[in-house]
Design a protein around this motif. Structure first.
Motif, short mmCIF file in Angstrom:
data_model
loop_
_atom_site.label_atom_id
_atom_site.label_comp_id
_atom_site.label_asym_id
_atom_site.label_seq_id
_atom_site.Cartn_x
_atom_site.Cartn_y
_atom_site.Cartn_z
N HIS A 183 -19.76 41.71 17.62
CA HIS A 183 -19.56 40.11 17.17
C HIS A 183 -18.63 39.99 16.24
O HIS A 183 -18.88 39.43 14.66
CB HIS A 183 -21.44 39.73 17.13
CG HIS A 183 -22.37 39.70 18.36
ND1 HIS A 183 -22.91 38.66 18.55
CD2 HIS A 183 -23.23 40.31 18.23
CE1 HIS A 183 -23.16 38.86 19.84
NE2 HIS A 183 -23.82 40.45 20.15
N LEU B 72 -18.42 34.61 15.24
CA LEU B 72 -18.03 34.25 13.49
C LEU B 72 -18.44 32.56 13.84
O LEU B 72 -19.39 31.75 12.89
CB LEU B 72 -17.02 34.26 13.03
CG LEU B 72 -16.77 35.90 12.09
CD1 LEU B 72 -18.29 35.87 11.56
CD2 LEU B 72 -17.25 37.03 13.25
N GLU C 52 -20.06 31.05 15.89
CA GLU C 52 -21.39 30.99 16.47
C GLU C 52 -22.13 31.37 14.67
O GLU C 52 -23.39 30.51 14.71
CB GLU C 52 -21.90 31.45 17.63
CG GLU C 52 -23.14 31.02 18.35
CD GLU C 52 -23.32 32.42 19.17
OE1 GLU C 52 -24.16 32.48 19.35
OE2 GLU C 52 -22.16 32.26 20.19
N ALA C 53 -21.87 31.97 14.08
CA ALA C 53 -23.28 32.78 13.59
C ALA C 53 -23.23 31.49 12.15
O ALA C 53 -23.15 32.12 11.06
CB ALA C 53 -22.04 34.58 12.87
N VAL D 244 -20.28 31.06 10.32
CA VAL D 244 -19.27 31.73 8.68
C VAL D 244 -18.46 31.90 9.25
O VAL D 244 -17.88 30.47 8.24
CB VAL D 244 -19.38 33.61 9.66
CG1 VAL D 244 -18.53 34.13 8.13
CG2 VAL D 244 -20.98 34.35 9.24
N ILE E 60 -26.92 30.57 6.68
CA ILE E 60 -25.30 31.75 7.51
C ILE E 60 -27.47 32.28 7.94
O ILE E 60 -27.62 33.23 6.80
CB ILE E 60 -24.69 32.23 6.52
CG1 ILE E 60 -23.86 31.65 6.63
CG2 ILE E 60 -25.11 33.31 7.49
CD1 ILE E 60 -22.42 32.54 5.86
#
Lengths: 344, 290
Positions: A275, A281, A283-284, A286, A339
């Motif tokens: 990923h 990223l 989506e995460a 970050v 996060i």
């Protein structure tokens, strides 16, 4: 897949370059004819007439158009890219590097060198520059373009001295209340003996801790590959943007595969599980945004990429200008506290 | 607290077998009248369990350190009966939906009786209240998952809020690969928490135990006001194998060991396990806020 396309386009690029040279020659002959001069470099004493040069120029032009179309066609065949393709593009040697981004985005760059403790680490490039009339501090990884540069920059893998240099430069920005803009492009922190002896872990940890407390905005842009703590140590930012084909991950896919399966050759498989693309990223949580790249990657039209980055920087800096120093710090703390929150 | 993990009846035979024939990596529960020995991984000599236990799980023959459980460490430094666990329910998630990860976590849970690699607690040392966090290397090599990062961060925040000294024992193979970027982000989160705690005047004693590597080294482990290490512990950012591959030669003996870091100026003191409680009590006293 993308590798073959890049090979093809490189071949076409070489031809296009050569043709452009030829065309320039023909143009200069024409100019001289216009001025009524005789070419002095004609060895048989019989220079071709202006019509002939014009014809040559025109056929070059035609061939160029043809090659450029061919290249576009190739690039358009690209189709959907896999995560492994993203990694190839992110590492592509012709991609713009930190010096290019500095030239393309800022004026009046003043380079600051050394950690002022022990050494100058060339794998980190940093200094002060002007962005649309505002002084900013710029820091990023430097990979170098030629083989000699690659070696002198340690291929963009910093030693502790590099992180300490980056921190020194960023602390100067904090003192003079200048926004910090970092460019991320590194295979990771250098895993060497001296790097360990000089406290690689401590240097990265110190950057994270100190960056978390900055009261000026930190904006990071992942331009190529952002691997492991070596990337994180410059990207503890309020906002992080990624170029469309940039990647950001816990480790290089090769390292990941070798740790997980004891087999570095399974790196392409690793890419899919990690990923690590810009979309992943975002989506995460970050990354905060994706900066679009032209077909085939940033190297195809760097100016367009600089313009897109400039727009993003402009609006982000404006947003932070309205915030108090404490609010800017709290904003960054909150981002990293949230996060991937785990609850029980 | 108990000195070892719980051993289920079913696996008991296997456990004892492994103790006798191969030597278990970790101290086990006393098993009644059965003869039990532990073979030292370093000198290959066997000693009775009782001898090991008496010697704080340091080889009675050669002095090599064995890794020990979080429970054992807590029992060693805290006043009896003072331990109260913080966030005992936090456990690993599977944010990337990574193949086989859930099963692996389950196995670690069964093996260790722990829910995650980090155990955090509030307790007392010689009557002084402290927050203690321990990475247990038996659980996924003490690797940093989002839950581990969260647990450590909460322990730091608890210490901050209650104005208590913080003691963190590190032991980690580095990042939890299966959690990808979420694992990496724990470095940022924990480092930021420690920075804030420090700014508020909190005392943080970092204790580096075998092995402390990767993302843990490059975050909270190296940010202590006081940094201690256990003898012989491997401490570094990159692992020795990676460094050897990079530089293309063997590393010198003792490289990245606690003693080496001590010589290179990254560790305040190397403290033997048997002296740790006393050393901590002294440091707490020296830092007492008047």
């Amino acid at each position: 897949m993308i590798r073959q396309i890049l090979e093809k386009t490189e071949e076409l690029d070489r031809k296009i370059e050569a043709l452009k040279e030829l065309q320039k020659d023909e143009a200069s002959h024409l100019v001289r004819h216009e001025a009524g001069e005789r070419a002095e470099d004609s060895y048989d004493g019989e220079d071709a007439g202006p019509e002939e040069h014009l014809e040559q120029w025109k056929s070059c032009e035609k061939e160029l158009k043809h090659l450029e179309k061919l290249k576009r066609d190739f690039l358009e065949q690209t189709g959907p890219l896999s995560a492994a393709d993203h990694v190839v593009l992110a590492r592509y040697a012709k991609r713009p590097h930190i010096e290019d981004f500095i030239d393309g985005l800022f004026t009046d760059f003043f380079e600051q060198r050394g950690d002022h403790l022990y050494d100058e680490d060339r794998s980190i490039c940093g200094g002060i520059a002007m962005f649309h009339g505002t002084p900013v501090t710029v820091v990023g990884h430097r990979k170098g373009r030629t083989v000699e540069e690659n070696v002198s920059c340690n291929f963009g893998m910093p030693c502790p001295e590099g992180y300490r240099k980056a921190l020194r430069i960023m602390k100067e920005a904090e003192k003079f209340r200048r926004p910090i803009i970092t460019f991320i492009d590194t295979p990771g922190a250098y895993p060497g003996m001296e790097a360990e002896e000089h406290g690689q872990g401590e240097a990265i940890a110190r950057n994270l801790a100190e960056m978390s407390a900055f009261t000026v905005p930190v904006i990071s842009i992942v331009t190529g590959e952002g691997n492991s703590g070596g990337a994180l140590a410059l990207s503890m930012a309020n906002r992080l943007y990624m170029l469309q084909y940039a990647v950001y991950s816990i480790l290089s896919p090769e390292g990941f595969a070798s740790i997980l399966w004891k087999d570095a050759s399974r790196h392409e498989e690793a890419c899919e599980l990690m990923h690590m693309t810009a979309e992943d990223l975002v989506e995460a949580g970050v990354a905060d945004g994706i900066i679009p790249e032209p077909l085939g990657g940033a190297q195809e039209d760097p100016e367009a990429v600089y313009a897109a980055i400039a727009t993003e920087l402009d609006s982000t800096l404006r947003a932070y200008r309205a915030m108090s120093p404490e609010a800017i710090r709290a904003d960054r703390m909150k981002k990293f506290r949230e996060i991937g929150r785990v609850s029980a | 607290m108990d000195t070892a993990e719980n051993v289920s009846a079913g696996s008991l035979y296997k456990k004892i077998g492994s103790l006798i024939f191969r030597g278990s990596q970790y101290p086990e529960k006393e098993t009644g009248s059965l003869p039990s020995f532990i073979t030292c991984k370093s000198c290959k000599r066997r000693s009775t369990k009782a001898a090991w236990a008496e010697n704080y799980y340091v080889c009675p023959e050669c002095g090599a350190y064995r890794p020990v459980s979080a429970d054992y460490r807590l029992s060693l430094i805290l006043d009896p009966g003072s331990r109260k666990d913080l966030d005992p329910g936090l456990r690993a998630q599977d944010p990337l939906d990574f193949p086989e990860y859930k099963d692996k976590v389950k196995k670690q849970e069964l093996k260790t009786g722990l829910k995650e690699a980090a155990v955090t607690a509030v307790g007392r040392i010689e009557g002084q209240r402290v927050v203690v966090g321990i990475l247990d290397s038996r659980f996924f090599m003490g690797s940093m998952s989002a839950a581990v990062g969260e647990k450590i961060t909460r322990a730091v925040e608890y210490a901050d809020k209650n104005h208590l000294p913080l003691i963190l024992f590190s032991a980690s193979g580095g990042a939890r690969m299966q959690e990808g970027i979420y694992s990496l982000m724990q470095m940022a989160k924990t480092a930021a928490a420690v920075r804030e705690f420090s700014e508020h005047g909190g005392l943080y004693i970092s204790i580096l135990t075998h092995p402390t590597t990767g993302g843990v080294t490059a975050s909270f482990a190296t940010l202590g006001d006081i940094t201690l290490a256990e003898p012989q512990a491997l401490i570094g950012f990159a692992g020795p194998r990676v460094i050897e591959q990079t530089i293309g030669r063997k590393l010198p003996k003792g490289f990245q060991r606690a003693e080496y870091l001590y010589e290179h100026g990254f560790v305040d003191a190397i403290v033997e396990r048997k002296d740790l409680r006393e050393t901590l009590a002294k440091l707490l006293l020296l830092h007492e806020r008047k």
